[in-house]
Design an enzyme around this catalytic site. Structure first.
Site, short mmCIF file in Angstrom:
data_model
loop_
_atom_site.label_atom_id
_atom_site.label_comp_id
_atom_site.label_asym_id
_atom_site.label_seq_id
_atom_site.Cartn_x
_atom_site.Cartn_y
_atom_site.Cartn_z
CE LYS A 75 -26.45 13.65 -16.22
NZ LYS A 75 -25.81 12.16 -16.86
CB SER A 99 -29.96 10.08 -17.92
OG SER A 99 -28.50 10.03 -16.82
CB SER A 102 -25.94 8.28 -18.27
OG SER A 102 -26.48 8.14 -18.05
N1 GLN Z 1 -29.92 3.70 -18.49
C1 GLN Z 1 -29.18 3.24 -17.31
C2 GLN Z 1 -29.96 3.62 -16.20
O1 GLN Z 1 -30.85 3.79 -16.47
C3 GLN Z 1 -27.69 4.36 -17.34
C4 GLN Z 1 -28.13 5.63 -16.57
C5 GLN Z 1 -26.60 6.37 -16.69
O2 GLN Z 1 -25.60 5.56 -17.41
N2 GLN Z 1 -26.80 7.00 -15.40
O3 GLN Z 1 -29.92 3.77 -15.48
#
Ligand code: GLN
Length: 487
Positions: free
Chosen positions: A73, A148, A172
């Site tokens: 990532k 994400s 994410s």
């Molecule tokens: N969707 C969540 C956010 O936008 C978690 C994102 C993540 O785990 N990096 O904060």
């Protein structure tokens, strides 16, 4: 999958170079539609593969991961490689050092194919917040891969990588794994060093693997786990070879389920999860209803603490040390701007205004507000107290049960654009995953099968949450279901 490929490499059925080339060919073919990758590291990947092949030729012993191609990532630093966090503000940023996980993967001689797409700075649940454009779900190009870590999940699902690393602050890793039909593991907070991971919300962030199978997840976790002096929150090094713990059934094991989680759930998703519960029962596990009374405040708690930490962490991106700097030269290239910045403050403001996306700015503003004098007690401090209560819920639950089973996501992958107009709708995609981050627990999403969505079949995952630092049991129980008889 990793084990089979390893056998092939050591038995001379395939070389790591051939394998790596094959993956680059697949990327070439598929990635213009899927957009899982932001950067490819062809030279580096092939020379690593070559080194492994030479070892094999000489009859030297190699580890399970040696020569096996994966993806990272793009929020994890790799020395000499562009690390963008999918943000315009880091569009020209080359990491000057390796994250601990990269050093560890290098030690294992793993092949790294490239860096994958994500929501900008890991904020989002669809990968639509990427400065470089959205990744598409390999099962339906009109749908999101989740986020994400959408690029990492889509890369594995579309055979553009054998394994990948994601990061998980509120879901994410697990939510995109559920949407893309792959396995996603968020380790216990502290299990994996965060050194070299671009910080989003430091008290939640964890790096973890996305893979096709639970065994692969265990193999990657063994490679990346362990403490590190550069991350004071990484726990003392008692990491294990997790792939050696995948034997034995689940007889007598107590699995907790939360009744309210099933109320109002998408009926097709519900059916799939209930079937998994039935399977576990048949395999000899005992299913127990548990209560997590404060867990319903998880989303609200997260969306106070996360923006607070983010607003502080992202303050460093001001145009001075890293990435984009909106100075006179940059600025004059933009239309409609005639006033050149004259002061340092103007440079900060312009850099952040043009360099950061909408969702990131929203979080920074929310966090700054919640931390400001007069509101700190009402929001941040209160949320921290609720966080403790949620943790206590789990402490109590784990006196009764060994693991907790939930859906990973309330729905299968949604359409591109479907939720991007409404941040709250998007935040709800993490309703089942966020609690594990609040409590710091390890949790895994395992593909539970596919359900019909319009004219397509879309994957959906179930989630298991384990006790703190009990990844071996978590992986064992997930693996037992994945390899069950009558599958
Ligand atoms: N969707 C969540 C956010 O936008 C978690 C994102 C993540 O785990 N990096 O904060």
């Amino acid at each position: 999958m990793i084990r089979e490929l390893h056998e092939k490499i050591i038995n001379g059925k395939i070389t790591s170079v051939q394998l790596t080339e094959k993956y680059f060919q697949t990327i070439e073919k598929k990635d213009k539609d899927i957009i899982a990758y932001l950067t490819l590291i062809k030279e580096g990947a092939l020379s690593q593969a070559q080194r492994v092949d030479e070892k094999v030729k000489k009859g030297e012993k190699i580890g399970l991961l040696a020569g096996i191609p994966g993806a990272i990532k793009d929020v994890i630093c790799m020395k000499g490689v562009k690390t963008t966090a999918a943000s315009k503000i880091l569009d020209n940023y080359i990491a000057p050092y390796n994250a601990t996980v990269i050093t560890k993967l290098n030690k294992q001689e793993a092949v790294i194919l490239g860096k994958t797409n994500l929501d900008e700075f890991a904020m989002g649940s669809s990968t639509e917040n990427s400065f470089y454009g959205a990744t598409k779900n390999p099962y339906d190009l009109e749908r999101v891969p989740g986020g994400s870590s959408g690029g990492s999940a889509a890369a594995v699902a579309s055979d553009e990588a054998v394994w990948s690393l994601g990061s998980d602050t509120g879901g994410s890793i697990r939510q995109p794994a559920s949407f893309c039909g792959v396995v996603g593991l968020k380790p216990t907070y502290g299990r994996v060093s965060r050194y070299g991971l671009l910080a989003m919300a430091s008290s939640f962030d964890q790096i973890g693997p996305i893979t096709k199978t639970v065994e692969d997840s265990a193999i990657i976790l063994s490679a990346i786990a362990g403490s590190n002096t550069m991350d004071a929150t990484s726990s003392p090094d008692f990491s294990k070879q997790y792939e050696n713990y995948l034997t034995g059934g689940v007889k007598g094991l107590k699995i907790g389920v939360v009744k309210e989680y099933f109320e109002g759930l998408n009926p097709e998703v519900r059916k799939k999860i209930e079937k998994v519960i039935e399977d576990y029962k048949k395999m000899g596990a005992e299913i127990q209803e548990i209560e997590l009374p404060y867990a319903k405040y998880s989303l609200a708690t997260y969306y106070i603490i996360q923006p607070c930490e983010t607003s502080s962490n992202l303050a460093r991106f001001d145009g001075i040390k890293y990435g984009l700097r909106m100075d006179d030269k940059e600025k004059t290239q933009l239309e409609n701007i005639s006033n050149l910045p004259k002061t340092l403050l103007e440079t900060y403001l312009d850099t952040r205004q043009y360099g950061l996306g909408q969702e990131v700015k929203r979080r920074i503003m929310l966090g700054t507000y919640a931390l400001s004098s007069g509101y700190y007690d009402a929001y941040y401090l209160r949320a921290q107290k609720v966080r403790t209560l949620i943790k206590k819920d789990f402490e109590k639950a784990f006196q009764k049960v060994d693991l907790i089973l939930t859906p990973t996501t309330p729905t299968p992958a949604f359409k591109l654009g479907e939720k991007s107009h409404d941040p709250l709708e998007m935040y709800l995609a993490d309703i089942f995953t966020i609690t594990a981050n609040i409590a710091g627990l390890p949790a895994i999403s395992v593909p539970a099968g596919k359900i019909k969505v319009e004219d397509k079949k879309m994957p959906i995952g179930f989630q298991l949450m384990g006790k703190w630092f009990d990844e071996e049991n978590l992986l064992k129980v997930a693996h037992a279901w994945e390899t069950r008889k009558n599958n």
